[in-house]
Design a protein around this motif. Structure first.
Motif, short mmCIF file in Angstrom:
data_model
loop_
_atom_site.label_atom_id
_atom_site.label_comp_id
_atom_site.label_asym_id
_atom_site.label_seq_id
_atom_site.Cartn_x
_atom_site.Cartn_y
_atom_site.Cartn_z
N VAL A 43 -1.19 -4.40 -26.26
CA VAL A 43 -0.10 -3.41 -26.22
C VAL A 43 0.85 -3.67 -27.37
O VAL A 43 1.25 -4.80 -27.62
CB VAL A 43 0.68 -3.49 -24.88
N ASP A 44 1.20 -2.61 -28.09
CA ASP A 44 2.24 -2.67 -29.12
C ASP A 44 3.46 -1.95 -28.55
O ASP A 44 3.35 -0.83 -28.05
CB ASP A 44 1.79 -1.99 -30.41
N GLN A 55 2.00 1.40 -26.98
CA GLN A 55 0.67 1.84 -27.37
C GLN A 55 -0.35 0.84 -26.83
O GLN A 55 -0.35 -0.32 -27.21
CB GLN A 55 0.53 1.95 -28.88
N PHE A 56 -1.21 1.31 -25.94
CA PHE A 56 -2.24 0.49 -25.32
C PHE A 56 -3.58 0.76 -25.98
O PHE A 56 -3.95 1.91 -26.17
CB PHE A 56 -2.38 0.85 -23.83
N ALA A 57 -4.31 -0.29 -26.32
CA ALA A 57 -5.66 -0.16 -26.87
C ALA A 57 -6.63 -0.06 -25.69
O ALA A 57 -6.89 -1.04 -25.00
CB ALA A 57 -6.00 -1.35 -27.74
N LEU A 108 11.66 -2.14 -17.90
CA LEU A 108 12.35 -1.33 -18.90
C LEU A 108 13.86 -1.52 -18.77
O LEU A 108 14.36 -1.82 -17.69
CB LEU A 108 11.98 0.14 -18.73
N PRO A 109 14.59 -1.32 -19.87
CA PRO A 109 16.05 -1.44 -19.80
C PRO A 109 16.66 -0.32 -18.96
O PRO A 109 15.99 0.66 -18.62
CB PRO A 109 16.49 -1.35 -21.25
N ASP A 110 17.93 -0.46 -18.64
CA ASP A 110 18.61 0.52 -17.79
C ASP A 110 18.88 1.84 -18.49
O ASP A 110 19.12 2.85 -17.82
CB ASP A 110 19.95 -0.06 -17.30
N ASN A 111 18.85 1.87 -19.81
CA ASN A 111 19.25 3.07 -20.54
C ASN A 111 18.09 4.03 -20.83
O ASN A 111 18.04 4.65 -21.87
CB ASN A 111 19.95 2.70 -21.85
N ILE A 112 17.15 4.18 -19.89
CA ILE A 112 16.03 5.11 -20.11
C ILE A 112 16.22 6.39 -19.31
O ILE A 112 16.94 6.42 -18.32
CB ILE A 112 14.68 4.46 -19.72
N ASP A 113 15.56 7.44 -19.77
CA ASP A 113 15.54 8.71 -19.06
C ASP A 113 14.18 8.83 -18.40
O ASP A 113 13.21 9.29 -19.00
CB ASP A 113 15.78 9.87 -20.05
N ASP A 114 14.08 8.39 -17.16
CA ASP A 114 12.79 8.32 -16.49
C ASP A 114 12.20 9.69 -16.13
O ASP A 114 11.04 9.78 -15.74
CB ASP A 114 12.86 7.43 -15.24
N GLU A 115 12.97 10.76 -16.31
CA GLU A 115 12.46 12.11 -16.04
C GLU A 115 11.67 12.68 -17.22
O GLU A 115 10.97 13.67 -17.07
CB GLU A 115 13.62 13.05 -15.70
N LYS A 116 11.78 12.07 -18.39
CA LYS A 116 11.15 12.64 -19.59
C LYS A 116 10.10 11.72 -20.22
O LYS A 116 9.81 11.83 -21.40
CB LYS A 116 12.24 12.97 -20.63
N VAL A 117 9.53 10.82 -19.45
CA VAL A 117 8.50 9.92 -19.96
C VAL A 117 7.25 10.74 -20.26
O VAL A 117 6.85 11.60 -19.47
CB VAL A 117 8.19 8.80 -18.95
N ASP A 118 6.63 10.47 -21.41
CA ASP A 118 5.46 11.24 -21.85
C ASP A 118 4.31 10.27 -22.15
O ASP A 118 4.53 9.20 -22.73
CB ASP A 118 5.81 12.04 -23.12
N ALA A 119 3.10 10.64 -21.75
CA ALA A 119 1.94 9.79 -22.00
C ALA A 119 0.77 10.63 -22.50
O ALA A 119 0.50 11.71 -21.98
CB ALA A 119 1.54 9.06 -20.72
N LYS A 120 0.09 10.12 -23.55
CA LYS A 120 -1.09 10.80 -24.11
C LYS A 120 -2.16 9.76 -24.40
O LYS A 120 -1.87 8.70 -24.93
CB LYS A 120 -0.73 11.52 -25.41
N LEU A 121 -3.39 10.10 -24.05
CA LEU A 121 -4.53 9.25 -24.36
C LEU A 121 -5.40 9.98 -25.38
O LEU A 121 -5.93 11.04 -25.10
CB LEU A 121 -5.35 8.94 -23.10
N LEU A 126 -3.63 4.79 -25.71
CA LEU A 126 -2.70 5.39 -24.76
C LEU A 126 -1.30 5.20 -25.32
O LEU A 126 -0.86 4.08 -25.54
CB LEU A 126 -2.81 4.71 -23.39
N ASN A 127 -0.63 6.30 -25.60
CA ASN A 127 0.71 6.28 -26.18
C ASN A 127 1.70 6.76 -25.13
O ASN A 127 1.63 7.90 -24.68
CB ASN A 127 0.75 7.17 -27.43
N ILE A 128 2.62 5.87 -24.75
CA ILE A 128 3.64 6.22 -23.76
C ILE A 128 5.00 6.18 -24.46
O ILE A 128 5.37 5.17 -25.05
CB ILE A 128 3.64 5.23 -22.57
N VAL A 129 5.73 7.29 -24.38
CA VAL A 129 7.06 7.39 -24.97
C VAL A 129 8.07 7.47 -23.84
O VAL A 129 7.99 8.35 -22.99
CB VAL A 129 7.17 8.62 -25.91
N VAL A 130 9.01 6.53 -23.85
CA VAL A 130 10.05 6.47 -22.84
C VAL A 130 11.38 6.74 -23.55
O VAL A 130 11.91 5.87 -24.23
CB VAL A 130 10.10 5.09 -22.15
N PRO A 131 11.92 7.97 -23.40
CA PRO A 131 13.17 8.30 -24.08
C PRO A 131 14.36 7.54 -23.49
O PRO A 131 14.38 7.21 -22.31
CB PRO A 131 13.34 9.80 -23.86
#
Length: 145
Positions: A43-44, A55-57, A108-121, A126-131
């Protein structure tokens, strides 16, 4: 101080070293427990001003093989890749690809927006973006009394 380049060929004693390499690289020490297949995907993790990215391989994985959970600030990614033995008269001499199940969890830190997490494989990544939540990012200056 000078750096000396490491050369494994010069640092080994040929006979004894080769003997131990042959023993430990063989399946001689495998037990039923060590034959269980598992792996830990690489994971990067990176951060920008606006989000965190993981980013997961996961080569050979399908979307249906992966599960992503976000619970109380803990992001857990788990999945399983099964070895398919096809009856096409293929004799494997070596199987180095890891098969089995995995689970990775990240606080994850407290300052995330857990309603807008996006994941694409895509293409085995696997790319996960946590705004980050803009409201929680703001710094507060505290005056000394």
């Amino acid at each position: 101080m000078s750096l000396i380049k490491y050369n494994p060929a010069k640092s080994r004693t040929q006979g004894v070293s080769r003997f131990f390499d042959d023993i430990f690289n063989d399946n001689f020490f495998n037990t039923d427990l060590s034959l269980e297949r598992f792996f830990i995907p690489q994971v990067d993790i990176s951060e920008t001003e606006k989000d965190f990215e993981l980013q997961f391989a996961l080569p050979g994985f399908k979307k249906s093989d992966v599960n992503i959970d976000l619970n109380n600030g803990v992001l857990t990614v788990s999945g399983e890749r099964k070895f398919e033995e096809k009856k096409d008269e293929k004799n494997f001499h070596s199987v180095e690809t890891r098969y089995g199940s995995f689970s990775r969890a990240f606080q994850l830190p407290d300052n995330i927006d857990d309603e807008k997490v996006d994941a694409k494989l895509e293409d085995g990544i696997l790319n996960i973006v946590v705004p980050k939540d803009v409201k929680k990012i703001q710094k507060k200056n505290i005056a000394i009394k």
